[in-house]
Scaffold this active site. Structure first.
Site, PDB file in Angstrom:
ATOM      1  N   ASP A 586      56.748  33.974  78.967  1.00  0.00           N
ATOM      2  CA  ASP A 586      57.368  33.229  77.890  1.00  0.00           C
ATOM      3  C   ASP A 586      56.294  32.563  77.220  1.00  0.00           C
ATOM      4  O   ASP A 586      55.251  31.965  77.606  1.00  0.00           O
ATOM      5  CB  ASP A 586      58.387  32.522  78.215  1.00  0.00           C
ATOM      6  CG  ASP A 586      59.135  31.769  76.872  1.00  0.00           C
ATOM      7  OD1 ASP A 586      59.299  32.648  76.164  1.00  0.00           O
ATOM      8  OD2 ASP A 586      59.502  30.648  77.179  1.00  0.00           O
ATOM      9  N   THR A 588      56.880  29.612  74.739  1.00  0.00           N
ATOM     10  CA  THR A 588      57.171  28.102  74.421  1.00  0.00           C
ATOM     11  C   THR A 588      57.321  27.488  75.903  1.00  0.00           C
ATOM     12  O   THR A 588      58.305  27.661  76.861  1.00  0.00           O
ATOM     13  CB  THR A 588      58.174  27.637  73.825  1.00  0.00           C
ATOM     14  OG1 THR A 588      58.152  28.279  72.432  1.00  0.00           O
ATOM     15  CG2 THR A 588      58.684  26.254  73.710  1.00  0.00           C
ATOM     16  N   ASP A 787      60.502  29.248  81.443  1.00  0.00           N
ATOM     17  CA  ASP A 787      61.065  27.899  81.960  1.00  0.00           C
ATOM     18  C   ASP A 787      62.269  27.465  81.433  1.00  0.00           C
ATOM     19  O   ASP A 787      62.729  26.350  81.404  1.00  0.00           O
ATOM     20  CB  ASP A 787      60.022  26.828  81.526  1.00  0.00           C
ATOM     21  CG  ASP A 787      59.816  26.523  80.077  1.00  0.00           C
ATOM     22  OD1 ASP A 787      60.037  27.371  79.286  1.00  0.00           O
ATOM     23  OD2 ASP A 787      59.512  25.398  79.585  1.00  0.00           O
TER      24      ASP A 787
END
Length: 899
Positions: A586, A588, A787
């Site tokens: 991912d 961000t 996250d």
């Protein structure tokens, strides 16, 4: 695809293996891995298989299988419902004390159809006390007619078998494994009650909770010596028994070997008969005290029908001693082949006692080595402080760590350890977090920054508020995860289980054949050769070396990873990580720092100033938990901009947020969100936004009543370690793919900076999930690192989910590996660790298999016809003792591995 099912009715490793093998034979099933403690089966299949087919595979058993997400009884399937007595939840009259078929009960007395033990009666009040005391898992299980199972922890200490004979089963007291007979190992736990006791050296009856003076003599009190750990007690007990065995075995050995000296000098003091009786007397303390536990374990293994190493030792050494005992008392009943020139029977007291003493030495060395395998956890335990300084009404008081409650204000002085997890409320400092995150440099901390228990403060004093205490602290969670991971089984262990299942019976059969071959075709005295070689075969075989090969490497490897801030949830993650093909990232918070900042507010309407655009943006975002939302709220706080009241707030995953402000419908998010809000984007607006997106910035559009009025530009720096980590992974042949919900221009800019060829933009959570499934269908082993909540579905679906410790609890819960530091370099470390652990496991298995493959035939005498070489049972015992130690020693080499 992969699904998880609940399996009820298992109670031992044999049950687990039976279920695994039955499910693996179902057409379309690639792999079935069963977790005994969680009572779950993870089934990897080509396509979805009807649960009725899985039911059919287990039709001959009494296990229950149902979908993991089943909520009602009608979704649960009873695999064998031939009679009501097979119900797990119903309490009958009799049960098996070995729990061979789980909690199955019987209406009539008799023997268990699996293990043959007598069934035990349940008393009228429910379950009798003997049943409670023998329940597995260091827990008391409470069963009733309308509940399946509840657990209550019993005691603070937890023990487990180092060979994982019954999977992840644990025990609440020290002892021996009921399956393999090995000493149980104590799990290292963080005990919050760490109050030290102080006593007077002159008056030990005086005990105080802290330092001071003795009320009797006035001397300063000294710390009371702590009780020995269970490991130390086991080691000291084995050591004491070993020296007792040595004291009695050495004279026996000297007496026996003196017969090889011409004109035996011992005959000057005692005759042959008296020396034989002396050997017998000296052997009694060795056999019936120092090493009696080996015979107890052998008997237990036979009764339980789970033959192990001690079965072989008990039979081999027992036969030698009993033969010698009867030869001493009744020599006239033995053939002449067994007699010496004086008419006395050749005795083997020295063989029996030396074998047992050497095995005891091996157990002693194993106990010492075992204490080192969990050294990483012990080092983590040392991080936990005992005391803390608590501030009450401006006054400082020293309190025990277990007296701290959430919300307490604590003072941390220079050089002190942080007592609990919390947040700094006054002061600045720098903290050494290397012991938790692996970060070698101290980290600067200021007000509102979080601090971690066990880390070391720098040279500034600060005040903090306690937020997580006891078992909730990160340190406690790390220790818990490492402990649990150390007890899990790698898929490669299935091969070992299959071999071990047949190993001991096969060795006994080889020993019998050895005796027969030597008795029929061996040289004179053939029966003597037959007996010695059969005993040597029994003694040299070592199933423990085979059984320890995998769990020892996993235990040391998991602990090693924890030292680098890489937390592995189970052994399967290590094995899969070693086979990794593709890593999905991912953007961000994974590739970037996850600390976005507002760089610009742009207005496209004369009716709304930039300040008003920001006010509407903040009004919506104050209800959102997204990192980008937090950045806008923080920016508005710095400008003292108040927010407006929002109604009907809704977060649209992967797109943005919406709600009503002053009766107006407001939408905030990406272009997809604008389409959903009914707002049109003009070419000028898109060009303006694209100019920022091409710089790697994120742009969120604001629409009021279907009219686009402006946007906010948010920047998020790429972590300095991300570029190096991605390059290292690619150099190791791993394909790295970035999936982001951002637009293509932003994703392209980030990919260019990372020198990353493969990326996909505008990815919603379901799109990420589909991408994982697509790669898996191509036969690739896929890891997903993220996250946030948006990443949880893909994390759960991937072969290896990797969560960043800086992320959400949902992401961490979905992951198999957690990076405490939240740094992609942790994935490089995890990859190196998995390779090192799997190589170590293969080395151990190779050694154990080669040792037994060569050792057993040599002990049987295959070298005698060509070279005249026979293996003494005493040498066989020495080799067997050191085989297990060498496997543990090889696993310990992982502690020195640089990652």
């Amino acid at each position: 695809m992969k699904d998880t099912y609940k399996i009820l009715g298992m109670s031992c490793n044999g049950c687990r293996r039976h279920v695994e093998e039955a499910l693996s034979r179902v057409p379309g099933v690639k792999q079935a891995i069963v977790n005994l403690e969680r009572e779950e089966a993870s089934i990897e299949m080509d396509s979805e298989i009807n649960i009725a087919i899985l039911q059919e595979a287990l039709k001959d058993s009494s296990y229950k299988i149902h979908s993991i997400d089943s909520k009602s009884e009608d979704k649960q399937i009873q695999v064998n419902n031939s009679s009501e007595q097979n119900s797990r939840s119903g309490i009958g009259i009799y049960f098996c004390p070995m729990h061979c078929e789980g909690d199955k009960t019987y209406d009539n007395p008799g023997r268990c159809p699996v293990c043959g033990m007598f069934l035990v009666e349940v008393n009228k009040q429910g379950i009798n006390e003997s049943y409670k005391n023998n329940l597995p898992l260091n827990q008391i299980q409470v069963l009733s007619s309308n509940t399946s199972q509840h657990s209550v922890e019993k005691g603070n200490e937890i023990f487990y078998c180092p060979m994982q004979c019954e999977g992840e089963k644990t025990y609440n007291k020290a002892g021996d494994c009921p399956v393999c007979g090995m000493h149980l190992v104590k799990e290292q736990n963080l005990i919050t009650s760490t109050t030290a006791e102080w006593t007077c050296p002159m008056h030990p009856e005086v005990i105080n909770d802290g330092p001071g003076s003795c009320p009797i003599c006035g001397m300063d009190l000294v710390p009371k010596e702590a009780d020995l750990s269970a490991e130390d007690k086991t080691y000291n007990e084995l050591k004491r028994k070993f020296w007792i065995a040595m004291v009695f075995t050495l004279p026996i050995f000297i007496i026996s070997m003196s017969e090889m000296i011409p004109g035996n000098p011992l005959y000057q003091w005692l005759g042959s008969k008296e020396l034989n009786w002396a050997q017998f007397v000296l052997s009694v303390p060795v056999v019936f005290y120092a090493t009696w536990m080996f015979f107890q374990r052998a008997y237990s293994s036979i009764v339980r029908r789970s033959p192990n190493m001690f079965t072989l030792i008990g039979i081999g050494a027992g036969v030698a001693w009993i033969f010698s005992f009867f030869g001493l008392l009744f020599p006239e009943f033995f053939p002449d082949q067994f007699k010496s020139g004086t008419g006395s029977v050749h005795l083997y007291f020295e063989a029996a006692t030396v074998i047992l003493t050497l095995v005891l030495l091996g157990q002693l060395l194993e106990a010492k080595a075992h204490s080192k395998t969990n050294s990483a956890i012990k080092e983590l335990l040392k991080l936990a402080p005992n005391k803390a300084s608590r501030m009450i009404n401006g006054k400082e008081e020293i309190v025990d760590i277990n007296q701290i409650i959430q919300g307490d204000i604590l003072k941390v002085k220079p050089g002190e350890k942080i007592p609990v997890d919390g947040i700094i409320i006054n002061g600045t400092t720098h903290i050494d977090e290397s012991m938790i995150t692996g970060e070698p440099l101290p980290v600067d901390k200021k007000e509102k920054d979080k601090v971690i228990s066990g880390t070391v403060n720098g040279n500034q004093t600060f005040l903090m508020k306690a937020e997580r205490i006891g078992s909730e602290t990160l340190l406690s969670q790390i220790i818990k995860m490492v402990n649990e991971a150390s007890r899990t089984r790698a898929p490669i262990q299935k091969l070992v289980d299959r071999i071990s299942f047949y190993f001991v019976p096969l060795v006994v059969l080889i020993a019998i054949l050895t005796f027969m071959v030597w008795a029929v075709w061996g040289p004179e005295p053939s029966y003597v050769f037959a007996l010695i070689n059969a005993v040597a075969v029994l003694i040299i075989a070592c199933p423990c070396a085979l059984g320890l090969a995998t769990p020892m490497s996993v235990m040391v490897g998991v602990g090693k990873g924890a030292q680098y801030g890489v937390l592995v949830k189970n052994a399967e993650a290590l094995e899969r990580m070693n086979k990794l093909h593709t890593l999905i990232l991912d953007k961000t918070g994974t590739i970037t720092e996850g600390k976005p900042t507002v760089e610009k507010i742009v207005s496209f309407s004369e009716k709304f100033s930039e300040k008003e655009v920001l006010k509407y943006i903040v009004s919506l975002n104050q209800n959102s938990e997204h990192p980008l939302a937090a950045a806008t709220v923080k920016f508005a706080d710095e400008l003292n901009i108040d927010s407006l009241h929002v109604e009907d707030f809704k977060a649209v995953i992967g797109k943005g947020v919406e709600g009503k402000v002053n009766g107006k419908m407001i939408g905030l998010g990406n272009q997809e969100m604008m389409k959903q809000s009914g707002a049109e984007l003009s070419t000028d607006m898109l060009d303006a936004a694209r100019s920022y997106q091409q710089q790697g910035k994120t742009v969120s559009f604001l629409a009021i009543e279907k009219t686009l009025v402006g946007f906010v530009v948010i920047g998020d720096k790429i972590k300095t370690s991300s570029i190096k980590a991605i390059q290292d992974l690619q150099a190791n042949g791993i394909n790295v793919l970035m999936l982001t919900g951002d637009n293509h221009d932003t994703a392209q800019a980030v990919a260019n900076e990372l020198h990353l060829k493969d990326f996909k933009a505008n990815m919603l959570p379901q799109d990420k999930l589909k991408e994982v499934e697509r790669l898996q269908k191509e036969g690739q082993v896929v890891a997903m690192a993220g996250d946030g909540i948006n990443d949880a579905p893909a994390l759960a679906k991937s072969d290896i989910g990797i969560a960043l410790g800086t992320g959400t609890d949902v992401a961490i819960e979905s992951a198999m590996i957690t990076l405490v530091k939240g740094d992609l370099q942790g994935i490089v470390i995890a990859k190196k660790l998995s390779g090192a652990v799997m190589t170590n496991i293969k080395q151990n298995l190779f050694f154990a298999l080669i040792y037994n493959t060569i050792g057993v035939p040599v002990a049987a005498g295959v070298l005698f016809p060509a070279f005249g070489i026979l293996l003494s049972p005493m040498i066989a015992a020495l080799a067997m003792s050191f085989s297990s130690v060498s496997v543990i020693g090889n696993a310990l080499r992982l502690r020195g591995k640089r990652l």
